[in-house]
Design a protein around this motif. Structure first.
Motif, PDB file in Angstrom:
ATOM      1  N   ALA A   1       4.547   8.854 -23.042  1.00  0.00           N
ATOM      2  CA  ALA A   1       5.155   8.664 -24.490  1.00  0.00           C
ATOM      3  C   ALA A   1       6.208   9.782 -24.572  1.00  0.00           C
ATOM      4  CB  ALA A   1       4.127   8.669 -25.657  1.00  0.00           C
ATOM      5  N   GLU A   2       5.807  11.014 -24.107  1.00  0.00           N
ATOM      6  CA  GLU A   2       6.764  12.207 -24.536  1.00  0.00           C
ATOM      7  C   GLU A   2       7.996  12.007 -23.319  1.00  0.00           C
ATOM      8  OE1 GLU A   2       6.588  17.158 -24.023  1.00  0.00           O
ATOM      9  OE2 GLU A   2       5.083  15.776 -22.714  1.00  0.00           O
ATOM     10  N   ALA A   3       7.975  11.408 -22.146  1.00  0.00           N
ATOM     11  CA  ALA A   3       8.999  11.159 -21.234  1.00  0.00           C
ATOM     12  C   ALA A   3       9.813  10.134 -21.936  1.00  0.00           C
ATOM     13  CB  ALA A   3       8.391  10.827 -19.986  1.00  0.00           C
ATOM     14  N   SER A   4       9.323   9.171 -22.719  1.00  0.00           N
ATOM     15  CA  SER A   4      10.199   8.015 -23.211  1.00  0.00           C
ATOM     16  C   SER A   4      11.060   8.740 -24.491  1.00  0.00           C
ATOM     17  CB  SER A   4       9.371   6.936 -23.617  1.00  0.00           C
ATOM     18  OG  SER A   4       8.648   6.346 -22.560  1.00  0.00           O
ATOM     19  N   LYS A   5      10.499   9.667 -25.226  1.00  0.00           N
ATOM     20  CA  LYS A   5      10.956  10.168 -26.376  1.00  0.00           C
ATOM     21  C   LYS A   5      12.113  11.295 -25.732  1.00  0.00           C
ATOM     22  CE  LYS A   5       8.405  11.360 -29.604  1.00  0.00           C
ATOM     23  NZ  LYS A   5       7.549  12.116 -30.736  1.00  0.00           N
ATOM     24  N   ALA A   6      11.771  11.814 -24.694  1.00  0.00           N
ATOM     25  CA  ALA A   6      12.904  12.718 -24.056  1.00  0.00           C
ATOM     26  C   ALA A   6      14.147  11.920 -23.447  1.00  0.00           C
ATOM     27  CB  ALA A   6      12.112  13.604 -22.801  1.00  0.00           C
ATOM     28  N   ALA A   7      13.892  10.713 -22.858  1.00  0.00           N
ATOM     29  CA  ALA A   7      14.951  10.005 -22.295  1.00  0.00           C
ATOM     30  C   ALA A   7      15.915   9.515 -23.497  1.00  0.00           C
ATOM     31  CB  ALA A   7      14.239   8.789 -21.550  1.00  0.00           C
ATOM     32  N   ALA A   8      15.255   9.123 -24.523  1.00  0.00           N
ATOM     33  CA  ALA A   8      15.817   8.711 -25.806  1.00  0.00           C
ATOM     34  C   ALA A   8      16.845   9.721 -26.467  1.00  0.00           C
ATOM     35  CB  ALA A   8      14.995   8.148 -26.827  1.00  0.00           C
TER      36      ALA A   8
ATOM     37  N   VAL B   1      20.362  25.648  -8.030  1.00  0.00           N
ATOM     38  CA  VAL B   1      19.462  24.613  -7.828  1.00  0.00           C
ATOM     39  C   VAL B   1      19.300  24.254  -6.083  1.00  0.00           C
ATOM     40  CG1 VAL B   1      18.857  21.966  -8.023  1.00  0.00           C
ATOM     41  CG2 VAL B   1      19.942  23.372  -9.951  1.00  0.00           C
ATOM     42  N   ASP B   2      18.284  24.608  -5.755  1.00  0.00           N
ATOM     43  CA  ASP B   2      18.043  24.586  -4.293  1.00  0.00           C
ATOM     44  C   ASP B   2      17.637  23.267  -3.570  1.00  0.00           C
ATOM     45  OD1 ASP B   2      18.337  26.534  -1.902  1.00  0.00           O
ATOM     46  OD2 ASP B   2      16.004  26.460  -1.956  1.00  0.00           O
ATOM     47  N   SER B   3      17.427  22.425  -4.391  1.00  0.00           N
ATOM     48  CA  SER B   3      17.094  21.122  -3.756  1.00  0.00           C
ATOM     49  C   SER B   3      17.277  20.006  -4.761  1.00  0.00           C
ATOM     50  CB  SER B   3      15.536  20.932  -3.359  1.00  0.00           C
ATOM     51  OG  SER B   3      14.791  20.993  -4.652  1.00  0.00           O
ATOM     52  N   THR B   4      17.474  18.814  -4.558  1.00  0.00           N
ATOM     53  CA  THR B   4      17.765  17.558  -5.263  1.00  0.00           C
ATOM     54  C   THR B   4      16.534  17.490  -6.097  1.00  0.00           C
ATOM     55  OG1 THR B   4      19.202  16.641  -3.290  1.00  0.00           O
ATOM     56  CG2 THR B   4      18.417  15.244  -5.420  1.00  0.00           C
ATOM     57  N   PRO B   5      17.001  17.295  -7.460  1.00  0.00           N
ATOM     58  CA  PRO B   5      15.858  17.249  -8.438  1.00  0.00           C
ATOM     59  C   PRO B   5      14.890  15.750  -8.272  1.00  0.00           C
ATOM     60  CG  PRO B   5      17.496  18.010  -9.535  1.00  0.00           C
ATOM     61  CD  PRO B   5      18.181  17.545  -8.285  1.00  0.00           C
ATOM     62  N   GLN B   6      13.778  15.964  -8.486  1.00  0.00           N
ATOM     63  CA  GLN B   6      13.070  14.636  -8.400  1.00  0.00           C
ATOM     64  C   GLN B   6      13.180  13.540  -9.350  1.00  0.00           C
ATOM     65  OE1 GLN B   6       8.626  15.139  -7.524  1.00  0.00           O
ATOM     66  NE2 GLN B   6       9.098  17.478  -7.224  1.00  0.00           N
ATOM     67  N   PRO B   7      13.318  12.161  -9.036  1.00  0.00           N
ATOM     68  CA  PRO B   7      13.718  11.302 -10.169  1.00  0.00           C
ATOM     69  C   PRO B   7      12.792  11.552 -11.196  1.00  0.00           C
ATOM     70  CG  PRO B   7      13.386  10.388  -8.067  1.00  0.00           C
ATOM     71  CD  PRO B   7      12.931  11.760  -7.655  1.00  0.00           C
ATOM     72  N   SER B   8      13.644  10.775 -12.251  1.00  0.00           N
ATOM     73  CA  SER B   8      12.904  10.806 -13.540  1.00  0.00           C
ATOM     74  C   SER B   8      12.479  12.134 -14.325  1.00  0.00           C
ATOM     75  CB  SER B   8      11.648   9.894 -13.712  1.00  0.00           C
ATOM     76  OG  SER B   8      12.123   8.576 -13.297  1.00  0.00           O
ATOM     77  N   THR B   9      12.803  13.357 -13.771  1.00  0.00           N
ATOM     78  CA  THR B   9      12.489  14.952 -14.206  1.00  0.00           C
ATOM     79  C   THR B   9      13.651  15.084 -15.096  1.00  0.00           C
ATOM     80  OG1 THR B   9      13.464  15.764 -12.363  1.00  0.00           O
ATOM     81  CG2 THR B   9      11.447  15.220 -12.235  1.00  0.00           C
ATOM     82  N   PRO B  10      13.154  15.992 -15.940  1.00  0.00           N
ATOM     83  CA  PRO B  10      14.285  16.410 -17.054  1.00  0.00           C
ATOM     84  C   PRO B  10      15.587  16.962 -16.408  1.00  0.00           C
ATOM     85  CG  PRO B  10      12.154  17.386 -17.585  1.00  0.00           C
ATOM     86  CD  PRO B  10      11.890  16.746 -16.256  1.00  0.00           C
TER      87      PRO B  10
ATOM     88  N   TRP C   1       7.038  16.232 -17.259  1.00  0.00           N
ATOM     89  CA  TRP C   1       7.280  14.951 -16.373  1.00  0.00           C
ATOM     90  C   TRP C   1       6.226  14.504 -15.500  1.00  0.00           C
ATOM     91  CZ3 TRP C   1       7.559  15.694 -11.236  1.00  0.00           C
ATOM     92  CH2 TRP C   1       7.695  17.240 -10.806  1.00  0.00           C
ATOM     93  N   ASP C   2       5.303  15.292 -15.168  1.00  0.00           N
ATOM     94  CA  ASP C   2       3.807  15.015 -14.394  1.00  0.00           C
ATOM     95  C   ASP C   2       2.723  15.506 -15.035  1.00  0.00           C
ATOM     96  OD1 ASP C   2       1.910  15.270 -12.300  1.00  0.00           O
ATOM     97  OD2 ASP C   2       3.603  14.793 -10.948  1.00  0.00           O
ATOM     98  N   PRO C   3       1.852  14.471 -15.206  1.00  0.00           N
ATOM     99  CA  PRO C   3       0.637  14.576 -15.809  1.00  0.00           C
ATOM    100  C   PRO C   3      -0.455  15.629 -15.259  1.00  0.00           C
ATOM    101  CG  PRO C   3       0.459  12.620 -15.047  1.00  0.00           C
ATOM    102  CD  PRO C   3       1.667  13.082 -14.641  1.00  0.00           C
ATOM    103  N   ASP C   4      -0.227  15.890 -13.957  1.00  0.00           N
ATOM    104  CA  ASP C   4      -0.920  16.772 -13.353  1.00  0.00           C
ATOM    105  C   ASP C   4      -0.238  18.244 -13.279  1.00  0.00           C
ATOM    106  OD1 ASP C   4      -2.950  15.429 -11.725  1.00  0.00           O
ATOM    107  OD2 ASP C   4      -1.199  14.396 -11.180  1.00  0.00           O
ATOM    108  N   THR C   5       0.902  18.295 -13.788  1.00  0.00           N
ATOM    109  CA  THR C   5       1.494  19.750 -13.909  1.00  0.00           C
ATOM    110  C   THR C   5       2.254  19.684 -15.403  1.00  0.00           C
ATOM    111  OG1 THR C   5       3.602  18.994 -12.806  1.00  0.00           O
ATOM    112  CG2 THR C   5       1.959  20.280 -11.392  1.00  0.00           C
ATOM    113  N   PRO C   6       1.449  19.826 -16.437  1.00  0.00           N
ATOM    114  CA  PRO C   6       2.124  19.661 -17.857  1.00  0.00           C
ATOM    115  C   PRO C   6       2.831  20.975 -18.045  1.00  0.00           C
ATOM    116  CG  PRO C   6      -0.431  20.135 -17.958  1.00  0.00           C
ATOM    117  CD  PRO C   6      -0.076  19.955 -16.384  1.00  0.00           C
ATOM    118  N   GLY C   7       2.754  22.186 -17.634  1.00  0.00           N
ATOM    119  CA  GLY C   7       3.587  23.149 -17.584  1.00  0.00           C
ATOM    120  C   GLY C   7       4.763  23.166 -16.918  1.00  0.00           C
TER     121      GLY C   7
END
Length: 265
Positions: free
Chosen positions: A116-123, A144-153, A210-216
């Motif tokens: 839900a947080e990711a959907s709110k951020a996208a909006a 920026v040293d590498s291409t950002p992962q998809p759907s990240t901020p 953007w990833d539940p395993d790394t909330p920080g």
């Protein structure tokens, strides 16, 4: 057979932290910058790879660069402890044996669904603002040293590999980025960027987990304090550095020419 950390997504690999007194995973600790697996250290990493990772962490966290900052001092002590473990063959062997006994967790398919947080951020995502040609006075603090992962901020903001970051909100140093992102969670944060193509652009980053395993992890791209080597020769943010290097070479050549003239007299 030795379990391989390479099979675990980088976000998972960066999830655990260690303290100076309890080094849960020294590889993880030295690898992670802003919650991103920047160096991908594993039990097969060489001493040179470990040294490079520690050198990057030292640039960010050394107490001389962060006077009076207790968090930076504690973090640097943690990095020193991790580095000491991995550079001592016997300590590293014992550390690796302990790691081998720890089962690795892999996220489920359900965890990959947008939150839900990711959907709110996208909006709340704003399009980039073109500010014109990059000013010569702009001084980036990170690349920026590498291409950002998809759907990240970072990806949603249009951040690209090679972007030179002049500011992210109030942050003008790598050590300050995480605090700014945490303080502006789910709010558009302006990032002033010099693109490799030469444009000066304001990109709006909406920090969210953007990833539940790394909330920080609130950004989703790898940052470094130097330009990617394959872009440095052409990147506009490096123009002053290239000119200074050329002027230094010219002065050296003039000096050497003058010395040769005096010897010939």
């Amino acid at each position: 057979q030795e379990p391989s950390t390479e099979r675990v997504p980088s976000a998972v690999y960066c999830a655990a932290r260690m303290t100076a007194s309890d080094p849960a995973d020294a590889y993880r600790t030295l690898s992670c910058i802003q919650g991103f697996d920047s160096f991908k250290l594993t039990r097969r990493s060489s001493a040179d790879e470990i040294q490079r990772a520690f050198a990057a962490q030292r640039l960010i966290w050394h107490p001389d660069k962060n006077p009076g900052d207790a968090v930076a001092r504690e973090t640097y002590a943690t990095m020193q402890r991790a580095h000491a473990i991995l550079m001592d063959p016997e300590q590293r062997r014992l550390h690796d044996e302990q790691l081998a006994a720890i089962p690795l967790s892999v996220p489920s398919a359900a965890a990959a669904a947008p939150s839900a947080e990711a959907s709110k951020a996208a909006a709340r995502q704003l399009p980039p603002d073109w500010l014109g040609p990059a000013p010569r006075s702009a001084r980036p603090f990170a690349y920026v040293d590498s291409t950002p992962q998809p759907s990240t901020p970072a990806a949603l903001a249009g951040v690209r590999r090679g972007d030179a970051l002049v500011r992210i909100g109030e942050a003008a140093h790598l050590r300050d980025v995480q605090g700014v992102l945490e303080g502006q969670r789910l709010l558009p944060v302006p990032a002033l960027v010099i693109e490799a193509s030469g444009g000066f652009v304001k990109k709006w980053i909406v920090p969210h987990s953007w990833d539940p395993d790394t909330p920080g992890s609130l950004l989703g791209c790898q940052l470094a304090d130097s330009c990617p080597a394959d872009l440095a020769e052409m990147h506009p943010a490096m123009a002053d550095a290239r000119e200074r290097a050329a002027e230094a070479r010219a002065r050296r050549l003039r000096s050497e020419g003058g010395e040769e003239g005096e010897e010939g007299e």
